[in-house]
Design a protein around this motif. Sequence first.
Motif, PDB file in Angstrom:
ATOM      1  N   LEU A  60       0.756  -1.107   0.060  1.00 34.56           N
ATOM      2  CA  LEU A  60      -0.003   0.014   0.170  1.00 34.56           C
ATOM      3  C   LEU A  60       0.754   1.213  -0.054  1.00 34.56           C
ATOM      4  O   LEU A  60       0.519   2.146  -0.588  1.00 34.56           O
ATOM      5  CB  LEU A  60      -0.906  -0.058   1.200  1.00 34.56           C
ATOM      6  N   LEU A  61       2.096   1.161   0.704  1.00 33.57           N
ATOM      7  CA  LEU A  61       2.764   2.273   0.626  1.00 33.57           C
ATOM      8  C   LEU A  61       3.487   2.620  -0.821  1.00 33.57           C
ATOM      9  O   LEU A  61       3.415   4.082  -0.897  1.00 33.57           O
ATOM     10  CB  LEU A  61       4.044   2.453   1.764  1.00 33.57           C
ATOM     11  N   SER A  62       3.825   1.604  -1.168  1.00 33.06           N
ATOM     12  CA  SER A  62       4.440   1.768  -2.689  1.00 33.06           C
ATOM     13  C   SER A  62       3.227   2.452  -3.569  1.00 33.06           C
ATOM     14  O   SER A  62       3.352   3.114  -4.382  1.00 33.06           O
ATOM     15  CB  SER A  62       4.860   0.373  -3.211  1.00 33.06           C
ATOM     16  N   THR A  63       2.004   1.782  -3.619  1.00 36.91           N
ATOM     17  CA  THR A  63       0.874   2.161  -4.491  1.00 36.91           C
ATOM     18  C   THR A  63       0.515   3.633  -4.195  1.00 36.91           C
ATOM     19  O   THR A  63       0.279   4.199  -5.172  1.00 36.91           O
ATOM     20  CB  THR A  63      -0.300   1.351  -4.256  1.00 36.91           C
ATOM     21  N   ILE A  64       0.409   3.912  -2.794  1.00 37.39           N
ATOM     22  CA  ILE A  64      -0.115   5.317  -2.531  1.00 37.39           C
ATOM     23  C   ILE A  64       1.023   6.352  -2.985  1.00 37.39           C
ATOM     24  O   ILE A  64       0.773   7.490  -3.588  1.00 37.39           O
ATOM     25  CB  ILE A  64      -0.346   5.497  -0.970  1.00 37.39           C
ATOM     26  N   ASP A  65       2.229   5.972  -2.865  1.00 37.79           N
ATOM     27  CA  ASP A  65       3.244   6.982  -3.378  1.00 37.79           C
ATOM     28  C   ASP A  65       3.148   7.142  -4.766  1.00 37.79           C
ATOM     29  O   ASP A  65       3.278   8.361  -5.316  1.00 37.79           O
ATOM     30  CB  ASP A  65       4.569   6.245  -3.161  1.00 37.79           C
ATOM     31  N   GLU A  66       3.082   6.204  -5.591  1.00 38.52           N
ATOM     32  CA  GLU A  66       2.779   6.172  -7.024  1.00 38.52           C
ATOM     33  C   GLU A  66       1.422   7.036  -7.460  1.00 38.52           C
ATOM     34  O   GLU A  66       1.553   7.952  -8.316  1.00 38.52           O
ATOM     35  CB  GLU A  66       2.626   4.777  -7.473  1.00 38.52           C
ATOM     36  N   ARG A  67       0.414   6.886  -6.622  1.00 38.24           N
ATOM     37  CA  ARG A  67      -0.771   7.747  -6.999  1.00 38.24           C
ATOM     38  C   ARG A  67      -0.501   9.085  -6.647  1.00 38.24           C
ATOM     39  O   ARG A  67      -1.105   9.862  -7.390  1.00 38.24           O
ATOM     40  CB  ARG A  67      -1.677   7.112  -5.932  1.00 38.24           C
ATOM     41  N   PHE A  68       0.157   9.453  -5.581  1.00 35.52           N
ATOM     42  CA  PHE A  68       0.477  10.824  -5.237  1.00 35.52           C
ATOM     43  C   PHE A  68       1.173  11.613  -6.558  1.00 35.52           C
ATOM     44  O   PHE A  68       1.113  12.704  -6.827  1.00 35.52           O
ATOM     45  CB  PHE A  68       1.159  11.225  -3.973  1.00 35.52           C
ATOM     46  N   ARG A  69       2.404  10.727  -6.928  1.00 33.64           N
ATOM     47  CA  ARG A  69       3.352  11.309  -7.787  1.00 33.64           C
ATOM     48  C   ARG A  69       2.501  11.502  -8.966  1.00 33.64           C
ATOM     49  O   ARG A  69       3.257  12.502  -9.788  1.00 33.64           O
ATOM     50  CB  ARG A  69       4.513  10.536  -7.889  1.00 33.64           C
ATOM     51  N   THR A  70       1.743  10.635  -9.362  1.00 35.46           N
ATOM     52  CA  THR A  70       1.126  10.862 -10.877  1.00 35.46           C
ATOM     53  C   THR A  70      -0.322  11.577 -10.953  1.00 35.46           C
ATOM     54  O   THR A  70      -0.851  11.837 -11.809  1.00 35.46           O
ATOM     55  CB  THR A  70       0.772   9.462 -11.268  1.00 35.46           C
ATOM     56  N   ALA A  71      -0.760  11.964  -9.591  1.00 38.03           N
ATOM     57  CA  ALA A  71      -2.038  12.674  -9.450  1.00 38.03           C
ATOM     58  C   ALA A  71      -2.096  14.205  -9.924  1.00 38.03           C
ATOM     59  O   ALA A  71      -1.008  14.781  -9.977  1.00 38.03           O
ATOM     60  CB  ALA A  71      -2.561  12.830  -8.080  1.00 38.03           C
ATOM     61  N   ASP A  72      -3.335  14.549 -10.565  1.00 40.60           N
ATOM     62  CA  ASP A  72      -3.387  15.820 -11.160  1.00 40.60           C
ATOM     63  C   ASP A  72      -3.474  16.718  -9.948  1.00 40.60           C
ATOM     64  O   ASP A  72      -4.225  16.645  -8.812  1.00 40.60           O
ATOM     65  CB  ASP A  72      -4.731  15.893 -11.800  1.00 40.60           C
ATOM     66  N   ALA A  73      -3.095  17.925  -9.938  1.00 43.45           N
ATOM     67  CA  ALA A  73      -3.100  18.965  -8.825  1.00 43.45           C
ATOM     68  C   ALA A  73      -4.481  19.150  -8.549  1.00 43.45           C
ATOM     69  O   ALA A  73      -4.524  19.486  -7.301  1.00 43.45           O
ATOM     70  CB  ALA A  73      -2.536  20.401  -9.155  1.00 43.45           C
ATOM     71  N   ALA A  74      -5.380  19.061  -9.179  1.00 43.08           N
ATOM     72  CA  ALA A  74      -6.901  19.277  -8.948  1.00 43.08           C
ATOM     73  C   ALA A  74      -7.311  18.501  -7.763  1.00 43.08           C
ATOM     74  O   ALA A  74      -8.232  18.829  -7.107  1.00 43.08           O
ATOM     75  CB  ALA A  74      -7.830  19.173 -10.283  1.00 43.08           C
ATOM     76  N   ILE A  75      -6.714  17.158  -7.583  1.00 42.68           N
ATOM     77  CA  ILE A  75      -7.312  16.406  -6.655  1.00 42.68           C
ATOM     78  C   ILE A  75      -7.363  17.120  -5.128  1.00 42.68           C
ATOM     79  O   ILE A  75      -7.960  16.548  -4.312  1.00 42.68           O
ATOM     80  CB  ILE A  75      -6.704  15.069  -6.448  1.00 42.68           C
ATOM     81  N   PHE A  76      -6.241  17.969  -5.056  1.00 44.29           N
ATOM     82  CA  PHE A  76      -6.062  18.489  -3.678  1.00 44.29           C
ATOM     83  C   PHE A  76      -7.035  19.678  -3.469  1.00 44.29           C
ATOM     84  O   PHE A  76      -6.735  20.479  -2.257  1.00 44.29           O
ATOM     85  CB  PHE A  76      -4.568  19.210  -3.629  1.00 44.29           C
TER      86      PHE A  76
END
Length: 438
Positions: A60-76
């Motif tokens: 999960l830590l690895s998966t979440i890391d990838e999700r944050f790195r590739t996420a669009d700024a709009a999700i924040f």
Amino acid sequence: MLRRLLMMGTVLCGIASAVVPACAENLDDLAPYKMIRSLQYVQDTVALGDHSAMEMQRFLLSTIDERFRTADAAIFDDPRNVDAALIYAMSGGNPETLELLIKRDVGGHFDSRITDALRSYLGGRGSQSVNSLAEIFPEYKRARVGPYLALVSANSVIRKDPALALTYFDWARLVAPGTIVEEAALRRSVYVTSEAGWIDKSMVYANRYARRYLRSPYASQFADLFVKLAVDHFEALKEEDILEVLSFMDVPRQREVYLRMARLAAISGKNKLASLAAERAQMLSEDGENVPRVLADLYSGLASVPSGDVSSAMESIIAIPDDKLSEKDRALKAAAKAVAEEVLRAPQALLAETEAVAVPEQPEDASYAGLNEAETAERSMDPQAGAEEIPVATAAEPDKKKKEQTAEAGIDPAFDTFVSSGRSKLDEIDALLKGEGS
């Protein structure tokens, strides 16, 4: 148990939704705060004793890391995802990912006060974030990041202000019961109170930890902390309090803690505790379990060396097989044996060795003839008296001079030789035990 399995199934389904294309949501669509909820559940499960979930935690830590790195700024734009990023950073996530998110934050979604404090803390500069965390915490203490921020704040001041650190830990426990946050807060509270000498509080925290988190993968750290607490403050503790904490452990764990306690107590010179702990470890050792019995015998022997029955202690120590001991315990055995040998060594034997060296008789110093005892003593302490009579020392004279000085001081030469030999042995023992007290 069924409820727990169903909850784990829900978590696995959520994870599968993130990684399996056939599911309704794929990785790019899954909100980070939902993934963080799964991570929190898995981490809490690990803290409660399900070690099989540790692999899931890493995934999960690895998966979440990838999700944050590739996420669009709009999700924040969703503050829950901002909190998720901060919780991820404080839950063992990659600090570089937080740096990346801060650089991309053109919309000002992240509170720079928190991110600056976290960057200092995660970068090993926790002391620099103390003031800012103290200012931020009251504002965020009831927020989703509150329990994690409390842990970070406590760790930042743990050395400078242990009382303040304890208030942070207590808040973390209060708002996050039954979680990995509470586990960490309780474990570190034992350390803070023990180091500060707050023994009653230490035992309260130790008791609570033993009741709830003995199956945590971090329970070994707690065991080390509790052993040190018992050894350092044995005189201030009641035996029944120690037994109460250990009563929550199964037999193998109790035996392990007693062995650790006996070892540290023996090294620290707490012989009463070493004997007590070794005796209880022996009682808890079952037939066929040779190593625990051997270790208990060793630590009991170490504690018995300073007692009156050194001979029996020596015999029991020598009888312990080296192949059953670790390298450090073999060093302990060698040290105990050396001490016992010095205690048992007869001064008469040293006297015989001293007398075997022939010392030529010297003519009586005529300059002292006719002086009474008081005058002789005064003359001997005068650095100028008889200076013209002192010959140049030769290479063969130092030992003779030392013997003469020893005799003049009224010291038995055999005893002086025994003390010198003992110092040499103690130096050897210090070398054997180098680093053992840590």
